[in-house]
Design a protein around this motif. Structure first.
Motif, PDB file in Angstrom:
ATOM      1  N   THR A  82       4.677   4.971  -0.364  1.00 23.93           N
ATOM      2  CA  THR A  82       5.752   4.893  -1.474  1.00 23.93           C
ATOM      3  C   THR A  82       6.257   6.206  -1.467  1.00 23.93           C
ATOM      4  O   THR A  82       5.851   7.117  -1.709  1.00 23.93           O
ATOM      5  N   ARG A  86       5.207  -6.812   6.053  1.00 29.33           N
ATOM      6  CA  ARG A  86       4.264  -7.052   5.043  1.00 29.33           C
ATOM      7  C   ARG A  86       4.357  -8.688   4.725  1.00 29.33           C
ATOM      8  O   ARG A  86       4.960  -9.399   4.596  1.00 29.33           O
ATOM      9  N   LEU A  93       4.650 -10.763   1.751  1.00 25.18           N
ATOM     10  CA  LEU A  93       5.185 -10.366   0.614  1.00 25.18           C
ATOM     11  C   LEU A  93       4.506 -11.237  -0.632  1.00 25.18           C
ATOM     12  O   LEU A  93       4.702 -10.975  -1.797  1.00 25.18           O
ATOM     13  N   MET A 143      -1.952  -8.288   8.953  1.00 26.34           N
ATOM     14  CA  MET A 143      -1.043  -7.316   8.396  1.00 26.34           C
ATOM     15  C   MET A 143      -1.129  -6.701   7.268  1.00 26.34           C
ATOM     16  O   MET A 143      -0.558  -5.662   6.783  1.00 26.34           O
ATOM     17  N   THR A 144      -2.196  -7.175   6.545  1.00 23.42           N
ATOM     18  CA  THR A 144      -2.596  -6.533   5.398  1.00 23.42           C
ATOM     19  C   THR A 144      -3.704  -5.536   5.422  1.00 23.42           C
ATOM     20  O   THR A 144      -4.387  -5.078   4.532  1.00 23.42           O
ATOM     21  N   SER A 159       1.081 -11.942  -0.678  1.00 22.78           N
ATOM     22  CA  SER A 159      -0.184 -11.591  -1.019  1.00 22.78           C
ATOM     23  C   SER A 159      -0.355 -11.194  -2.298  1.00 22.78           C
ATOM     24  O   SER A 159       0.065 -10.497  -2.967  1.00 22.78           O
ATOM     25  N   HIS A 209      -3.539  -2.435   5.828  1.00 19.17           N
ATOM     26  CA  HIS A 209      -3.438  -1.104   5.289  1.00 19.17           C
ATOM     27  C   HIS A 209      -4.064  -0.568   4.081  1.00 19.17           C
ATOM     28  O   HIS A 209      -4.179  -1.447   3.309  1.00 19.17           O
ATOM     29  N   PRO A 241      -0.135   1.391   0.989  1.00 16.08           N
ATOM     30  CA  PRO A 241       1.078   1.667   1.481  1.00 16.08           C
ATOM     31  C   PRO A 241       1.916   3.082   1.052  1.00 16.08           C
ATOM     32  O   PRO A 241       1.552   3.588   0.240  1.00 16.08           O
ATOM     33  N   GLN A 259       0.790  -4.362  -6.360  1.00 16.25           N
ATOM     34  CA  GLN A 259       1.388  -3.218  -5.967  1.00 16.25           C
ATOM     35  C   GLN A 259       2.929  -3.112  -6.724  1.00 16.25           C
ATOM     36  O   GLN A 259       3.445  -2.268  -7.174  1.00 16.25           O
ATOM     37  N   GLU A 282      -2.477  -8.388  -2.901  1.00 19.75           N
ATOM     38  CA  GLU A 282      -2.502  -7.014  -2.947  1.00 19.75           C
ATOM     39  C   GLU A 282      -1.070  -6.683  -3.041  1.00 19.75           C
ATOM     40  O   GLU A 282      -0.642  -5.653  -3.870  1.00 19.75           O
ATOM     41  N   PHE A 283       0.111  -7.213  -2.149  1.00 18.70           N
ATOM     42  CA  PHE A 283       1.377  -6.604  -2.346  1.00 18.70           C
ATOM     43  C   PHE A 283       1.898  -6.988  -4.070  1.00 18.70           C
ATOM     44  O   PHE A 283       2.573  -6.249  -4.309  1.00 18.70           O
ATOM     45  N   VAL A 339       7.838  -0.763   0.260  1.00 19.05           N
ATOM     46  CA  VAL A 339       7.428  -1.000   1.717  1.00 19.05           C
ATOM     47  C   VAL A 339       8.197   0.273   2.519  1.00 19.05           C
ATOM     48  O   VAL A 339       9.556  -0.095   2.927  1.00 19.05           O
TER      49      VAL A 339
END
Length: 100
Positions: free
Chosen positions: A9, A21, A23, A1-2, A25, A4, A7, A31, A27-28, A15
C-alpha cells in the motif's frame, strides 16, 4: 492470486503493485474496510491539527499584544528613570560646585 501475504500500500492505493486481485474476496474486502477506516482517522486527525493550529495562532496573537504592551510599559519606566537620574546628577554636580 490471493497468495500474497500483504499487499503493497503506497500513497493510499490498495492495489499498488500492478498484480491482478480478486476484488470480491473476503481478504480484499477487509483490506478495503481497513483502508477506509484509516483514511477517516487520518482526516479526523488532520482536522484536529488544523483546529489546534488555529487555537495556537489565536493565543499567540493575544500573547503578542500583551508582550507589546509590556515592552511599552518598560520603555516608559526606563525613560522616567533616565529623566530622574539626569535630574539627580545635575543636582549632585551643583552640590559639588557649591561644596554643600
Amino acid at each position: 492470486m490471493t497468495g500474497h501475504a500483504k499487499p503493497i500500500t503506497k500513497k493510499g492505493k490498495l492495489v499498488g503493485d500492478g498484480l491482478p486481485r480478486l476484488l470480491t474476496s473476503d481478504e480484499f474486502h477487509s483490506q478495503v474496510v481497513e483502508h477506509e477506516k484509516v483514511a477517516v482517522e487520518e482526516e479526523l486527525a488532520r482536522e484536529e491539527r488544523c483546529k489546534q493550529r488555529d487555537e495556537r495562532t489565536e493565543a499567540m496573537g493575544l500573547w503578542k499584544e500583551a508582550e507589546a504592551a509590556r515592552l511599552e510599559r518598560n520603555r516608559v519606566r526606563r525613560q522616567a528613570f533616565k529623566d530622574e537620574l539626569a535630574t539627580w546628577e545635575a543636582e549632585r554636580d551643583l552640590a559639588k560646585v557649591e561644596k554643600r
